[in-house]
Structure formats: structure tokens, C-alpha cells
Design a protein around this motif. Structure first.
Motif, PDB file in Angstrom:
ATOM      1  N   SER A  35       3.757 -11.334  15.380  1.00  0.00           N
ATOM      2  CA  SER A  35       4.834 -11.738  16.289  1.00  0.00           C
ATOM      3  C   SER A  35       6.167 -11.704  15.558  1.00  0.00           C
ATOM      4  O   SER A  35       6.250 -12.036  14.370  1.00  0.00           O
ATOM      5  CB  SER A  35       4.572 -13.132  16.872  1.00  0.00           C
ATOM      6  OG  SER A  35       4.974 -14.136  15.969  1.00  0.00           O
ATOM      7  N   GLU A  73       7.219  -4.013  19.883  1.00  0.00           N
ATOM      8  CA  GLU A  73       6.665  -3.887  21.233  1.00  0.00           C
ATOM      9  C   GLU A  73       6.081  -5.223  21.660  1.00  0.00           C
ATOM     10  O   GLU A  73       5.340  -5.853  20.890  1.00  0.00           O
ATOM     11  CB  GLU A  73       5.551  -2.823  21.248  1.00  0.00           C
ATOM     12  CG  GLU A  73       6.026  -1.437  20.857  1.00  0.00           C
ATOM     13  CD  GLU A  73       4.872  -0.522  20.438  1.00  0.00           C
ATOM     14  OE1 GLU A  73       3.754  -1.010  20.185  1.00  0.00           O
ATOM     15  OE2 GLU A  73       5.117   0.690  20.339  1.00  0.00           O
ATOM     16  N   ASP A  74       6.404  -5.652  22.855  1.00  0.00           N
ATOM     17  CA  ASP A  74       5.843  -6.889  23.417  1.00  0.00           C
ATOM     18  C   ASP A  74       5.995  -8.088  22.481  1.00  0.00           C
ATOM     19  O   ASP A  74       5.055  -8.872  22.301  1.00  0.00           O
ATOM     20  CB  ASP A  74       4.366  -6.690  23.781  1.00  0.00           C
ATOM     21  CG  ASP A  74       4.164  -5.584  24.792  1.00  0.00           C
ATOM     22  OD1 ASP A  74       5.013  -5.443  25.694  1.00  0.00           O
ATOM     23  OD2 ASP A  74       3.168  -4.841  24.668  1.00  0.00           O
ATOM     24  N   ARG A  76       6.251  -8.133  19.261  1.00  0.00           N
ATOM     25  CA  ARG A  76       5.552  -7.985  17.988  1.00  0.00           C
ATOM     26  C   ARG A  76       6.164  -6.839  17.190  1.00  0.00           C
ATOM     27  O   ARG A  76       6.629  -5.871  17.757  1.00  0.00           O
ATOM     28  CB  ARG A  76       4.061  -7.742  18.217  1.00  0.00           C
ATOM     29  CG  ARG A  76       3.410  -8.898  18.998  1.00  0.00           C
ATOM     30  CD  ARG A  76       1.940  -8.699  19.212  1.00  0.00           C
ATOM     31  NE  ARG A  76       1.152  -8.785  18.006  1.00  0.00           N
ATOM     32  CZ  ARG A  76       0.791  -9.905  17.394  1.00  0.00           C
ATOM     33  NH1 ARG A  76       1.177 -11.078  17.883  1.00  0.00           N
ATOM     34  NH2 ARG A  76       0.045  -9.883  16.301  1.00  0.00           N
TER      35      ARG A  76
END
Length: 183
Positions: A35, A73-74, A76
């Protein structure tokens, strides 16, 4: 951010995500991601950056880099290639271009032509999408590198798996010598 700070931070990011996440207290997912919040906390705790590293700093580092080394991405972040950690980073297998390239030293050439391309201290063999990139990579070890042409199409047909690192870097577990040709 000036170029010197950007380069310094990029190297620290590479070290944390490619080579020693444990030193930073990071546990990478199967795809090598962590993350962004956890990553920033770890980087700032380890290096006491002043001012602290932020997500927008990372975005700036990525936007100004010669090579695409990281992806977010997302929520992370991950290094796209170059891992030397024990944990196997998984990449989806993809069909490569018909031909790829690899720059190497004259000293390494006899061994490569006998054994093939091996990952050595990394998880994957690194291949280049173009001759120019292969030449730049090869110059790290030899001022006049040898450029190998890889018959990636035949290798893939014979079961060699390829993975995309970024737009200029392809990865493979191993490339047997029968698919290599000195240019």
C-alpha cells in the motif's frame, strides 16, 4: 524537486521495493506491491526525508524518470522489474514481440552462448524491446557491449514464458542458447 533529490529518492525506492523490503518493515504482496500509505510511512521513518516523501513526490519521480520502474495502481505501489528478493514476484505471462534483445559484455558471452541467459542475482532475465535499450544496458558492464538477438517468437512457441516489465523491458525465467544470435 530538483534532479539530485529525485534521483536519490528513486534509488531508495528501488532498494526498498526490489532488493530489501524487510529492512523497511515492508511485506510485499505476490505481485510485489505494497500500500502506498505503508510505503510512505516506511520510507519516511527509515530516511527522515525533509520534507517527507509524499505520493505526489512519487508521481513526480515516476513522471520524470528515463525508465518506467514503478507503478501505482489501486492505492498500491510496486517495482515493475529488477527484483533480487527471495520472494518470487509474479507477473502474468504474455506473448512477446517476435524479436527481443539483450546487451552483455564480451567476457560473459562464451558462458551465455553455452548456458543461455540466466537471471543470475535477479528473479528474471531482463530483455530489451529494442537494440538501443539493449545497448544502454550492456554498457553498464562493457563500453562496447555485445548485442544478442532473441528469437522470442520461437522460444514462446516452445514453451518459454515471457512477462512484461514495462514498455522497454521484457522478462523471462531463462532463455536457452538455441534462441540467441549475436548481432
Amino acid at each position: 524537486m530538483d534532479d539530485k533529490r529525485r534521483t536519490f529518492m528513486s534509488k531508495k525506492m528501488s532498494y526498498a521495493l526490489r532488493h530489501n523490503p524487510e529492512k523497511y518493515g515492508l511485506v510485499l504482496a505476490h505481485d510485489g506491491s505494497v500500500s502506498i500509505g505503508e510505503f510512505l510511512r516506511a520510507m519516511n521513518a527509515m530516511h527522515h526525508f525533509a520534507p517527507p516523501l509524499t505520493e505526489s513526490d512519487i508521481q513526480e519521480i515516476m513522471a520524470n524518470a528515463e525508465k518506467q520502474r514503478f507503478a501505482i495502481e489501486d492505492g498500491r505501489i510496486r517495482a515493475l522489474y529488477g527484483h533480487s528478493i527471495q520472494q518470487r514476484i509474479e507477473h502474468p505471462s504474455l506473448l512477446p514481440p517476435a524479436v527481443l534483445y539483450h546487451g552483455t559484455s564480451h567476457k560473459a558471452l562464451p558462458s551465455i552462448m553455452k548456458e543461455g541467459l540466466l537471471p543470475m542475482g535477479r528473479q528474471y532475465v531482463h530483455l530489451s524491446a529494442d537494440v538501443e535499450t539493449a545497448h544502454q544496458v550492456g554498457r553498464r558492464r562493457d563500453q562496447m557491449p555485445v548485442i544478442l538477438q532473441i528469437d522470442a517468437e520461437s522460444a514462446a512457441e516452445d514453451g518459454v514464458k515471457f512477462y512484461l516489465g514495462n514498455d522497454k523491458v521484457w522478462l523471462a525465467d531463462r532463455i536457452p542458447p538455441k534462441y540467441l544470435k549475436e548481432m
